[in-house]
Design an enzyme around this catalytic site. Sequence first.
Site, mmCIF file in Angstrom:
data_model
loop_
_atom_site.group_PDB
_atom_site.id
_atom_site.type_symbol
_atom_site.label_atom_id
_atom_site.label_comp_id
_atom_site.label_asym_id
_atom_site.label_seq_id
_atom_site.Cartn_x
_atom_site.Cartn_y
_atom_site.Cartn_z
ATOM 1 N N PHE A 1 0.851 -1.185 0.000
ATOM 2 C CA PHE A 1 0.000 0.000 0.000
ATOM 3 C C PHE A 1 0.886 1.235 0.000
ATOM 4 C CE2 PHE A 1 -2.387 3.579 1.547
ATOM 5 C CZ PHE A 1 -3.536 3.489 0.793
ATOM 6 N N ASP B 1 9.200 3.110 2.282
ATOM 7 C CA ASP B 1 7.960 3.848 2.558
ATOM 8 C C ASP B 1 7.656 3.684 4.049
ATOM 9 O OD1 ASP B 1 5.422 4.818 2.967
ATOM 10 O OD2 ASP B 1 4.556 3.932 1.153
ATOM 11 N N LYS C 1 2.019 11.102 7.261
ATOM 12 C CA LYS C 1 1.144 10.828 8.405
ATOM 13 C C LYS C 1 1.559 11.583 9.687
ATOM 14 C CE LYS C 1 -1.423 7.041 6.678
ATOM 15 N NZ LYS C 1 -1.021 5.939 5.807
HETATM 16 C C1 LIG Z 1 -1.163 6.047 4.314
HETATM 17 C C2 LIG Z 1 -0.044 5.530 3.491
HETATM 18 C C3 LIG Z 1 0.282 6.122 2.250
HETATM 19 C C4 LIG Z 1 -0.531 7.214 1.630
HETATM 20 O O1 LIG Z 1 -0.630 8.354 2.415
HETATM 21 P P1 LIG Z 1 -1.817 9.411 2.116
HETATM 22 O O2 LIG Z 1 -1.495 10.550 3.042
HETATM 23 O O3 LIG Z 1 -3.105 8.734 2.462
HETATM 24 O O4 LIG Z 1 -1.724 9.775 0.694
HETATM 25 C C5 LIG Z 1 1.383 5.615 1.578
HETATM 26 N N1 LIG Z 1 2.101 4.603 2.072
HETATM 27 C C6 LIG Z 1 1.816 4.016 3.254
HETATM 28 C C7 LIG Z 1 2.663 2.897 3.756
HETATM 29 C C8 LIG Z 1 0.711 4.439 3.990
HETATM 30 O O5 LIG Z 1 0.384 3.834 5.142
#
Ligand SMILES: *Cc1c(COP(=O)(O)O)cnc(C)c1O
Length: 405
Positions: A146, A231, A260
């Site tokens: 994700f 990520d 986040k």
């Molecule tokens: C939440 C998340 C994203 C995307 O972040 P948004 O602020 O919702 O665009 C990307 N990678 C990971 C691992 C995430 O948990």
Amino acid sequence: MTQATASKTDLYLTEADRFSAHNYKPLPVVLERGEGAWVWDVDGNRYLDMLSAYSALNQGHRHPRIMAAAAEQMAKLTLTSRAFHNDQMGPFVRELCEATGYEKALPMNTGAEAVETAIKAVRKWGYQVKGVAVGKAEIIVCENNFHGRTTTIVGFSSEEQYREGFGPFTPGFVTVPYGDADAFEAAVTENTVGFLVEPLQGEGGVIVPADGYLRRTAEICRERGVAFMGDEIQTGLGRTGRLFCCEWEDVRPDMLIVGKALGGGVYPVSALIADAEYMDVFHPGDHGSTFGGNPLGAAIGRASLGVILDEKLSERSDELGTWLTSRLREIDSPHVEEVRGRGLMIGVVIKESSGTARPYCEALQARGILAKETHHQVIRFAPPLTIEQATLEEALVDIEAVLRG
Ligand SMILES: *Cc1c(COP(=O)(O)O)cnc(C)c1O
């Protein structure tokens, strides 16, 4: 909950349903106030927030230091665009670099934007530094990943629902199984520029890869001239018991992607963090964002990062997470298959024979605990890292009752 008060919640549910897209299936609770690990709904019920907005609230709701920084900055200057400089962005990127040990940081807003920024940077680095033939750059990604919701990003998702109806997709991505370093190595070609990976898959169901996976893939990246792109949007900033989850295997990603909790639950703040070798591929006009690096977001980002470091939230997450995981494992439930995770990022896996995780989350809500299922079978427990152990101790009584149910 009485009938009269239930109707207030129902009114808000009906309104959102009537006037917005149906792209989520939230728990039927309407919140109006938050403080620390607690939130209150429009009917006056109090809940413990065990989701923390998918780890965007590591510092808790309305952390006083972050609120003060936001208020102070709002009284001065909120937006300049990058057409001008502002007095918050410089200190913000310096503090990010100092905290992480990298040379450069480029602020964006949402996580998906930071991922897109990393994709652009690594492709350009591939052409200009590595010498890949124009248009041939490949990025290796993992199954069950994700990384956000843009059309490019969902194009390399293995989740059919994230993709269906949204094509055609951006080419140049190769998918390998998560947790299998040999499969990764076999997929590397002379055109591979980057390996985009979550050090622990959060949305994918709190999947912790086997020991050595991150270290081995990082080694392969080094040997083959591939950029390791971590990520850490969800796993970073203390969530897993380290400042960054890659530290569990002493891996230093070539590109670190954060978001986040960098905005402290107040404002969307994300960033790509990397050394000059990667960041210097960007020249004026190559890439940008109207709000990226704005003074309000930068001031909030500085305070959010400061809280994580000064309050030692990574250490707190490590200690509380180890304790909570063992307490959850002690629960004698016929429905639980496994409890897994790192720090305060914990997944309780419900056996398929016991149905999906959703009804358990609904039962928790009825007992004043907000948690959200992920990937059908997993209840994710990821409270704010500021939470008190005594609060968790009390919550365990309700969690145990629901899991034994
Ligand atoms: C939440 C998340 C994203 C995307 O972040 P948004 O602020 O919702 O665009 C990307 N990678 C990971 C691992 C995430 O948990």
